[in-house]
Design a protein around this motif. Sequence first.
Motif, PDB file in Angstrom:
ATOM      1  N   GLY A 135       0.785  -1.226   0.000  1.00  0.00           N
ATOM      2  CA  GLY A 135       0.000   0.000   0.000  1.00  0.00           C
ATOM      3  C   GLY A 135       0.814   1.273   0.000  1.00  0.00           C
ATOM      4  N   GLY A 136       2.157   1.152  -0.100  1.00  0.00           N
ATOM      5  CA  GLY A 136       2.985   2.355  -0.061  1.00  0.00           C
ATOM      6  C   GLY A 136       2.774   3.267  -1.246  1.00  0.00           C
ATOM      7  N   GLY A 137       2.526   2.672  -2.440  1.00  0.00           N
ATOM      8  CA  GLY A 137       2.310   3.477  -3.631  1.00  0.00           C
ATOM      9  C   GLY A 137       1.058   4.323  -3.542  1.00  0.00           C
ATOM     10  N   LEU A 138       0.006   3.757  -2.987  1.00  0.00           N
ATOM     11  CA  LEU A 138      -1.235   4.504  -2.849  1.00  0.00           C
ATOM     12  C   LEU A 138      -1.081   5.662  -1.873  1.00  0.00           C
ATOM     13  N   VAL A 139      -0.394   5.429  -0.785  1.00  0.00           N
ATOM     14  CA  VAL A 139      -0.176   6.489   0.203  1.00  0.00           C
ATOM     15  C   VAL A 139       0.684   7.598  -0.380  1.00  0.00           C
ATOM     16  N   GLU A 140       1.725   7.217  -1.105  1.00  0.00           N
ATOM     17  CA  GLU A 140       2.593   8.218  -1.723  1.00  0.00           C
ATOM     18  C   GLU A 140       1.844   9.023  -2.779  1.00  0.00           C
ATOM     19  N   ARG A 141       0.978   8.361  -3.540  1.00  0.00           N
ATOM     20  CA  ARG A 141       0.176   9.071  -4.535  1.00  0.00           C
ATOM     21  C   ARG A 141      -0.770  10.060  -3.867  1.00  0.00           C
ATOM     22  N   LYS A 142      -1.356   9.670  -2.755  1.00  0.00           N
ATOM     23  CA  LYS A 142      -2.252  10.566  -2.031  1.00  0.00           C
ATOM     24  C   LYS A 142      -1.498  11.786  -1.520  1.00  0.00           C
ATOM     25  N   ARG A 143      -0.303  11.574  -0.969  1.00  0.00           N
ATOM     26  CA  ARG A 143       0.493  12.713  -0.501  1.00  0.00           C
ATOM     27  C   ARG A 143       0.889  13.626  -1.643  1.00  0.00           C
ATOM     28  N   GLN A 144       1.216  13.040  -2.791  1.00  0.00           N
ATOM     29  CA  GLN A 144       1.593  13.857  -3.947  1.00  0.00           C
ATOM     30  C   GLN A 144       0.421  14.713  -4.405  1.00  0.00           C
ATOM     31  N   LEU A 145      -0.783  14.137  -4.429  1.00  0.00           N
ATOM     32  CA  LEU A 145      -1.963  14.916  -4.815  1.00  0.00           C
ATOM     33  C   LEU A 145      -2.239  16.033  -3.818  1.00  0.00           C
ATOM     34  N   GLU A 146      -2.036  15.770  -2.538  1.00  0.00           N
ATOM     35  CA  GLU A 146      -2.243  16.820  -1.541  1.00  0.00           C
ATOM     36  C   GLU A 146      -1.231  17.953  -1.704  1.00  0.00           C
ATOM     37  N   ARG A 147       0.041  17.601  -1.990  1.00  0.00           N
ATOM     38  CA  ARG A 147       1.038  18.658  -2.215  1.00  0.00           C
ATOM     39  C   ARG A 147       0.716  19.477  -3.452  1.00  0.00           C
ATOM     40  N   GLU A 148       0.289  18.815  -4.531  1.00  0.00           N
ATOM     41  CA  GLU A 148      -0.068  19.555  -5.744  1.00  0.00           C
ATOM     42  C   GLU A 148      -1.273  20.473  -5.497  1.00  0.00           C
ATOM     43  N   ARG A 149      -2.238  19.990  -4.728  1.00  0.00           N
ATOM     44  CA  ARG A 149      -3.407  20.819  -4.427  1.00  0.00           C
ATOM     45  C   ARG A 149      -3.011  22.040  -3.585  1.00  0.00           C
ATOM     46  N   LEU A 150      -2.094  21.840  -2.645  1.00  0.00           N
ATOM     47  CA  LEU A 150      -1.631  22.955  -1.826  1.00  0.00           C
ATOM     48  C   LEU A 150      -0.855  23.968  -2.669  1.00  0.00           C
ATOM     49  N   LYS A 151       0.001  23.489  -3.569  1.00  0.00           N
ATOM     50  CA  LYS A 151       0.741  24.400  -4.441  1.00  0.00           C
ATOM     51  C   LYS A 151      -0.203  25.204  -5.333  1.00  0.00           C
ATOM     52  N   GLU A 152      -1.230  24.541  -5.866  1.00  0.00           N
ATOM     53  CA  GLU A 152      -2.172  25.235  -6.732  1.00  0.00           C
ATOM     54  C   GLU A 152      -2.931  26.311  -5.962  1.00  0.00           C
ATOM     55  N   GLY A 153      -3.327  25.985  -4.721  1.00  0.00           N
ATOM     56  CA  GLY A 153      -4.012  26.984  -3.912  1.00  0.00           C
ATOM     57  C   GLY A 153      -3.131  28.184  -3.594  1.00  0.00           C
ATOM     58  N   LEU A 154      -1.855  27.948  -3.277  1.00  0.00           N
ATOM     59  CA  LEU A 154      -0.945  29.058  -3.018  1.00  0.00           C
ATOM     60  C   LEU A 154      -0.717  29.909  -4.258  1.00  0.00           C
ATOM     61  N   ARG A 155      -0.619  29.250  -5.403  1.00  0.00           N
ATOM     62  CA  ARG A 155      -0.406  30.005  -6.637  1.00  0.00           C
ATOM     63  C   ARG A 155      -1.598  30.903  -6.946  1.00  0.00           C
ATOM     64  N   VAL A 156      -2.811  30.375  -6.795  1.00  0.00           N
ATOM     65  CA  VAL A 156      -4.005  31.184  -7.049  1.00  0.00           C
ATOM     66  C   VAL A 156      -4.082  32.350  -6.060  1.00  0.00           C
ATOM     67  N   TRP A 157      -3.751  32.115  -4.803  1.00  0.00           N
ATOM     68  CA  TRP A 157      -3.798  33.184  -3.800  1.00  0.00           C
ATOM     69  C   TRP A 157      -2.787  34.278  -4.092  1.00  0.00           C
ATOM     70  N   LEU A 158      -1.565  33.899  -4.504  1.00  0.00           N
ATOM     71  CA  LEU A 158      -0.544  34.903  -4.821  1.00  0.00           C
ATOM     72  C   LEU A 158      -0.926  35.707  -6.057  1.00  0.00           C
ATOM     73  N   GLU A 159      -1.499  35.058  -7.050  1.00  0.00           N
ATOM     74  CA  GLU A 159      -1.925  35.793  -8.240  1.00  0.00           C
ATOM     75  C   GLU A 159      -3.032  36.784  -7.905  1.00  0.00           C
ATOM     76  N   ARG A 160      -3.971  36.412  -7.046  1.00  0.00           N
ATOM     77  CA  ARG A 160      -5.038  37.332  -6.663  1.00  0.00           C
ATOM     78  C   ARG A 160      -4.478  38.522  -5.892  1.00  0.00           C
ATOM     79  N   LYS A 161      -3.533  38.268  -4.974  1.00  0.00           N
ATOM     80  CA  LYS A 161      -2.931  39.364  -4.227  1.00  0.00           C
ATOM     81  C   LYS A 161      -2.147  40.294  -5.149  1.00  0.00           C
TER      82      LYS A 161
END
Length: 228
Positions: A135-161
């Motif tokens: 199950g390590g691959g699934l957990v790593e994939r989930k963490r990768q998706l969470e990091r990408e989602r966090l990066k996307e949210g920060l990028r949108v926030w910085l562009e708005r500011k």
Amino acid sequence: MTGLSLGDLPDELILQILYFLDTPELLALSRTSRALRLLALDPHLHALRLKYSLSSLAYLLPLRPPLQTLQPPTSNIYLSRTHLAARRLHWSLVCIRLSRSLQRRPKLSTLVAANILPKECCRVDRRSGDFVWGGGGLVERKRQLERERLKEGLRVWLERKAREIRARRKDGSAGVGVLVWKFSKKMKMGGTVERRETAEWERRPKREKVGGLKRFWEGLGSTAVASG
């Protein structure tokens, strides 16, 4: 009046009290002092306790429940050898059925090919080349998706500011906080200039003040003579 302790009581009264204690309590009491130890080991005391136990046992034995109510399937309080053997046989049958069911289960490759199990839950064995559980691959994939989602949210926030800052600079409008800061800075600068002029006036020599007063009064006198 001081309170009496257990050692101050007569031996007959202490034996009467020890008569109502259980065996563990008598053992604990005998370790406190030598006198109580002798009383706790008194043969007369134990003879009375044995007599009381026999009388209570003769009274309680007829009140006990029948053996059929303590055995399965009614209850599991009393288990005979037959019941223990039946239990062992039952667990053996359960283990046999479980092992047969595990042998008939489909392979991981079949489940992955049928899209029942995602590939992220498995990994490929290097030796056999088949899928094995991991199950390590699934957990790593989930963490990768969470990091990408966090990066996307920060990028949108910085562009708005950034857009808000550019629009504010373009309009030339400042917030209340900026206006207050500018006003306080201007007041501080004005106070500094006034203090500086006051300090320079105080540092001037007193001779200039006297000369100025002298010229002022001389001017007044010449004006009065001319008018006269």
